[in-house]
Design a protein around this motif. Structure first.
Motif, PDB file in Angstrom:
ATOM      1  N   THR A 125       0.843  -1.191   0.000  1.00 12.18           N
ATOM      2  CA  THR A 125       0.000   0.000   0.000  1.00 12.18           C
ATOM      3  C   THR A 125       0.880   1.243   0.000  1.00 12.18           C
ATOM      4  O   THR A 125       1.656   1.450   0.928  1.00 12.18           O
ATOM      5  CB  THR A 125      -0.918   0.016   1.235  1.00 12.18           C
ATOM      6  OG1 THR A 125      -1.707  -1.178   1.247  1.00 12.18           O
ATOM      7  CG2 THR A 125      -1.832   1.234   1.211  1.00 12.18           C
ATOM      8  N   ARG A 126       0.779   2.033  -1.057  1.00 14.53           N
ATOM      9  CA  ARG A 126       1.582   3.253  -1.123  1.00 14.53           C
ATOM     10  C   ARG A 126       1.192   4.184   0.009  1.00 14.53           C
ATOM     11  O   ARG A 126       0.016   4.457   0.224  1.00 14.53           O
ATOM     12  CB  ARG A 126       1.357   3.953  -2.467  1.00 14.53           C
ATOM     13  CG  ARG A 126       1.717   3.102  -3.662  1.00 14.53           C
ATOM     14  CD  ARG A 126       1.668   3.923  -4.927  1.00 14.53           C
ATOM     15  NE  ARG A 126       1.509   3.100  -6.110  1.00 14.53           N
ATOM     16  CZ  ARG A 126       1.963   3.422  -7.317  1.00 14.53           C
ATOM     17  NH1 ARG A 126       2.609   4.549  -7.481  1.00 14.53           N
ATOM     18  NH2 ARG A 126       1.768   2.634  -8.348  1.00 14.53           N
ATOM     19  N   GLY A 127       2.191   4.663   0.720  1.00 14.11           N
ATOM     20  CA  GLY A 127       1.942   5.532   1.861  1.00 14.11           C
ATOM     21  C   GLY A 127       1.598   4.779   3.123  1.00 14.11           C
ATOM     22  O   GLY A 127       1.357   5.398   4.163  1.00 14.11           O
ATOM     23  N   PRO A 152      13.371   0.323  -5.317  1.00 10.21           N
ATOM     24  CA  PRO A 152      13.371   1.214  -4.148  1.00 10.21           C
ATOM     25  C   PRO A 152      13.160   2.687  -4.455  1.00 10.21           C
ATOM     26  O   PRO A 152      12.935   3.470  -3.534  1.00 10.21           O
ATOM     27  CB  PRO A 152      14.753   0.967  -3.520  1.00 10.21           C
ATOM     28  CG  PRO A 152      15.599   0.446  -4.641  1.00 10.21           C
ATOM     29  CD  PRO A 152      14.674  -0.339  -5.513  1.00 10.21           C
ATOM     30  N   GLU A 153      13.212   3.093  -5.722  1.00 10.25           N
ATOM     31  CA  GLU A 153      12.865   4.481  -6.046  1.00 10.25           C
ATOM     32  C   GLU A 153      11.374   4.734  -5.829  1.00 10.25           C
ATOM     33  O   GLU A 153      10.946   5.875  -5.649  1.00 10.25           O
ATOM     34  CB  GLU A 153      13.230   4.809  -7.485  1.00 10.25           C
ATOM     35  CG  GLU A 153      14.720   4.894  -7.741  1.00 10.25           C
ATOM     36  CD  GLU A 153      15.030   5.155  -9.200  1.00 10.25           C
ATOM     37  OE1 GLU A 153      15.580   6.232  -9.511  1.00 10.25           O
ATOM     38  OE2 GLU A 153      14.716   4.281 -10.045  1.00 10.25           O
ATOM     39  N   GLY A 154      10.575   3.667  -5.896  1.00  9.27           N
ATOM     40  CA  GLY A 154       9.166   3.785  -5.541  1.00  9.27           C
ATOM     41  C   GLY A 154       8.219   4.101  -6.673  1.00  9.27           C
ATOM     42  O   GLY A 154       7.005   3.982  -6.511  1.00  9.27           O
ATOM     43  N   LYS A 155       8.724   4.505  -7.844  1.00  7.41           N
ATOM     44  CA  LYS A 155       7.847   4.803  -8.969  1.00  7.41           C
ATOM     45  C   LYS A 155       8.652   4.811 -10.259  1.00  7.41           C
ATOM     46  O   LYS A 155       9.889   4.868 -10.242  1.00  7.41           O
ATOM     47  CB  LYS A 155       7.142   6.146  -8.779  1.00  7.41           C
ATOM     48  CG  LYS A 155       8.088   7.339  -8.705  1.00  7.41           C
ATOM     49  CD  LYS A 155       7.300   8.637  -8.503  1.00  7.41           C
ATOM     50  CE  LYS A 155       8.230   9.844  -8.423  1.00  7.41           C
ATOM     51  NZ  LYS A 155       7.477  11.104  -8.240  1.00  7.41           N
ATOM     52  N   VAL A 156       7.936   4.753 -11.368  1.00  8.95           N
ATOM     53  CA  VAL A 156       8.558   4.747 -12.686  1.00  8.95           C
ATOM     54  C   VAL A 156       9.089   6.141 -13.021  1.00  8.95           C
ATOM     55  O   VAL A 156       8.419   7.160 -12.800  1.00  8.95           O
ATOM     56  CB  VAL A 156       7.542   4.306 -13.761  1.00  8.95           C
ATOM     57  CG1 VAL A 156       8.105   4.538 -15.164  1.00  8.95           C
ATOM     58  CG2 VAL A 156       7.171   2.844 -13.579  1.00  8.95           C
ATOM     59  N   SER A 157      10.299   6.166 -13.563  1.00  3.86           N
ATOM     60  CA  SER A 157      10.868   7.404 -14.109  1.00  3.86           C
ATOM     61  C   SER A 157      11.574   7.058 -15.408  1.00  3.86           C
ATOM     62  O   SER A 157      12.478   6.226 -15.424  1.00  3.86           O
ATOM     63  CB  SER A 157      11.860   8.037 -13.123  1.00  3.86           C
ATOM     64  OG  SER A 157      12.498   9.154 -13.720  1.00  3.86           O
ATOM     65  N   ARG A 165      16.631   9.572  -4.560  1.00  7.81           N
ATOM     66  CA  ARG A 165      16.633   9.133  -3.166  1.00  7.81           C
ATOM     67  C   ARG A 165      15.708   7.921  -3.030  1.00  7.81           C
ATOM     68  O   ARG A 165      14.580   7.924  -3.530  1.00  7.81           O
ATOM     69  CB  ARG A 165      16.154  10.267  -2.261  1.00  7.81           C
ATOM     70  CG  ARG A 165      16.011   9.874  -0.793  1.00  7.81           C
ATOM     71  CD  ARG A 165      15.403  11.022   0.007  1.00  7.81           C
ATOM     72  NE  ARG A 165      15.175  10.656   1.395  1.00  7.81           N
ATOM     73  CZ  ARG A 165      14.088  10.016   1.830  1.00  7.81           C
ATOM     74  NH1 ARG A 165      13.150   9.653   0.970  1.00  7.81           N
ATOM     75  NH2 ARG A 165      13.951   9.738   3.108  1.00  7.81           N
ATOM     76  N   LEU A 166      16.189   6.895  -2.351  1.00  2.00           N
ATOM     77  CA  LEU A 166      15.444   5.649  -2.252  1.00  2.00           C
ATOM     78  C   LEU A 166      14.489   5.655  -1.052  1.00  2.00           C
ATOM     79  O   LEU A 166      14.777   6.253  -0.012  1.00  2.00           O
ATOM     80  CB  LEU A 166      16.407   4.463  -2.125  1.00  2.00           C
ATOM     81  CG  LEU A 166      17.487   4.333  -3.209  1.00  2.00           C
ATOM     82  CD1 LEU A 166      18.270   3.042  -3.002  1.00  2.00           C
ATOM     83  CD2 LEU A 166      16.888   4.377  -4.613  1.00  2.00           C
ATOM     84  N   LYS A 167      13.376   4.967  -1.220  1.00  2.00           N
ATOM     85  CA  LYS A 167      12.475   4.718  -0.100  1.00  2.00           C
ATOM     86  C   LYS A 167      13.162   3.772   0.887  1.00  2.00           C
ATOM     87  O   LYS A 167      14.054   3.018   0.520  1.00  2.00           O
ATOM     88  CB  LYS A 167      11.167   4.107  -0.598  1.00  2.00           C
ATOM     89  CG  LYS A 167      10.447   4.907  -1.672  1.00  2.00           C
ATOM     90  CD  LYS A 167       9.935   6.231  -1.158  1.00  2.00           C
ATOM     91  CE  LYS A 167       9.119   6.964  -2.221  1.00  2.00           C
ATOM     92  NZ  LYS A 167       8.629   8.274  -1.735  1.00  2.00           N
ATOM     93  N   SER A 268      20.132   2.946   2.646  1.00  2.78           N
ATOM     94  CA  SER A 268      19.533   3.360   1.374  1.00  2.78           C
ATOM     95  C   SER A 268      20.510   4.167   0.536  1.00  2.78           C
ATOM     96  O   SER A 268      20.583   4.001  -0.687  1.00  2.78           O
ATOM     97  CB  SER A 268      18.254   4.169   1.629  1.00  2.78           C
ATOM     98  OG  SER A 268      17.262   3.368   2.251  1.00  2.78           O
ATOM     99  N   GLU A 269      21.275   5.027   1.176  1.00  2.00           N
ATOM    100  CA  GLU A 269      22.240   5.829   0.444  1.00  2.00           C
ATOM    101  C   GLU A 269      23.374   4.964  -0.097  1.00  2.00           C
ATOM    102  O   GLU A 269      23.874   5.203  -1.200  1.00  2.00           O
ATOM    103  CB  GLU A 269      22.800   6.932   1.339  1.00  2.00           C
ATOM    104  CG  GLU A 269      23.829   7.826   0.666  1.00  2.00           C
ATOM    105  CD  GLU A 269      23.312   8.521  -0.590  1.00  2.00           C
ATOM    106  OE1 GLU A 269      24.154   8.916  -1.429  1.00  2.00           O
ATOM    107  OE2 GLU A 269      22.082   8.670  -0.750  1.00  2.00           O
ATOM    108  N   GLN A 270      23.765   3.927   0.646  1.00  2.00           N
ATOM    109  CA  GLN A 270      24.795   3.014   0.156  1.00  2.00           C
ATOM    110  C   GLN A 270      24.304   2.263  -1.078  1.00  2.00           C
ATOM    111  O   GLN A 270      25.051   2.091  -2.049  1.00  2.00           O
ATOM    112  CB  GLN A 270      25.198   2.032   1.256  1.00  2.00           C
ATOM    113  CG  GLN A 270      26.429   1.189   0.902  1.00  2.00           C
ATOM    114  CD  GLN A 270      26.938   0.382   2.080  1.00  2.00           C
ATOM    115  OE1 GLN A 270      26.645   0.684   3.239  1.00  2.00           O
ATOM    116  NE2 GLN A 270      27.691  -0.678   1.793  1.00  2.00           N
TER     117      GLN A 270
END
Length: 288
Positions: A125-127, A152-157, A165-167, A268-270
């Motif tokens: 569930t998003r959010g 982990p980006e959470g959406k299509v780009s 930035r990763l979720k 996430s940053e790694q």
């Protein structure tokens, strides 16, 4: 919140026949699009295949990748030599509940392993946060030593831009798993041309496009010194005030919410940095 149609994801459901059927059908589709109708170039495929086929028993695998189209999964597994048709080796995939599980028919099909995300799908569930019930289901699959793929980006780009930035969901699973998963970064390019979001009248094409170049760059496993990282997160957040959302403390180090946030952000940053290195490596290959 209960778990949406979890029984359909069981390997024992109707003797496993429905799952094998959809994996064969979707696998054939992925092979046709990625290997026959388009040209796929894969770097370091042996590492991925080895970890999927013969990693140590009980050790979970998490693959992470950028997300450039709605067909990234299953097409990214359709390259030559990959065991696309084996349902037992197939990945679990975190899939958006509002898209893939919006009615009973979709829920059943996606649970089996068919459709846009053609792994054995777990609805998210998003959010809903990183402690929603279906994240616990993903954690259970990791506890079984399974393979889980996340975006982990959470959406299509579809922009050829630096990794965003990763979720924190993937990082939370890495930390909470009793046995630290192997984490393998992957970056791909070209699926945004196979299935562009705005092809005609600002809509996707009815079928995947052909004669496109697809690049899949597979990295090496990312190493996390979790005991050290946990202690650093505790130390860095001690005596500091943070906005609290009521997250549960985690074991074995009893991390409070502030320490969890620090730890998840660091992990996430790694991962993001590793993915960005692969993205730049692809560009250097093209230039050479």
């Amino acid at each position: 919140m209960g778990r949406t149609m979890e029984w359909a994801a069981s390997a024992e459901h109707l003797g496993g026949f429905p799952r094998r059927l959809v994996f064969t059908a979707v696998g054939a589709f992925a092979k046709a699009v990625a290997s026959l109708l388009n040209s796929s170039y894969v770097h370091n495929a042996d590492t991925l295949i080895r970890l999927v086929r013969s990693r140590p028993p009980g050790v979970p695998l998490i693959t992470v990748s950028n997300h450039m189209s709605t067909l990234d999964d299953p097409l990214m597994w359709g390259f030559k030599g990959f065991p696309t048709f084996d349902a037992n080796l197939g990945r679990w995939v975190l899939a958006a509940e509002d898209i893939c599980f919006k009615n009973a028919f979709y829920s059943y099909i996606f649970r089996l392993g068919c459709g846009i995300d053609a792994g054995k799908c777990i609805p998210i569930t998003r959010g809903g946060g990183i402690y929603q019930e279906h994240m616990n289901e993903a954690l259970e699959r990791l506890n079984d030593g399974a393979w889980l793929h996340t975006f982990p980006e959470g959406k299509v780009s579809q922009d050829d831009a630096p990794i965003r930035r990763l979720k924190w969901g993937t990082a939370s699973l890495i930390v909470r798993a009793p046995l630290t998963p192997i984490v393998l970064p992957i970056v791909h390019h070209g699926f945004q041309k196979v299935m562009p979001e705005k092809f005609m009248f600002s809509r996707r094409p009815p079928l995947p496009l052909c004669n496109k170049r697809i690049d899949i760059i597979i990295g090496e496993p990312i190493e996390f010194d979790l005991p050290k990282m946990r202690q650093m997160a505790i130390s860095q957040t001690r005596n500091k005030s943070f906005h609290i959302n009521g997250w549960p403390c985690t074991s074995p180090d009893v991390l409070d919410e502030a320490a969890q946030r620090c730890l998840y952000a660091t992990i996430s940053e790694q991962i993001r940095t590793s993915m960005e290195i692969l993205r730049n490596f692809r560009k250097s290959i093209l230039k050479s």
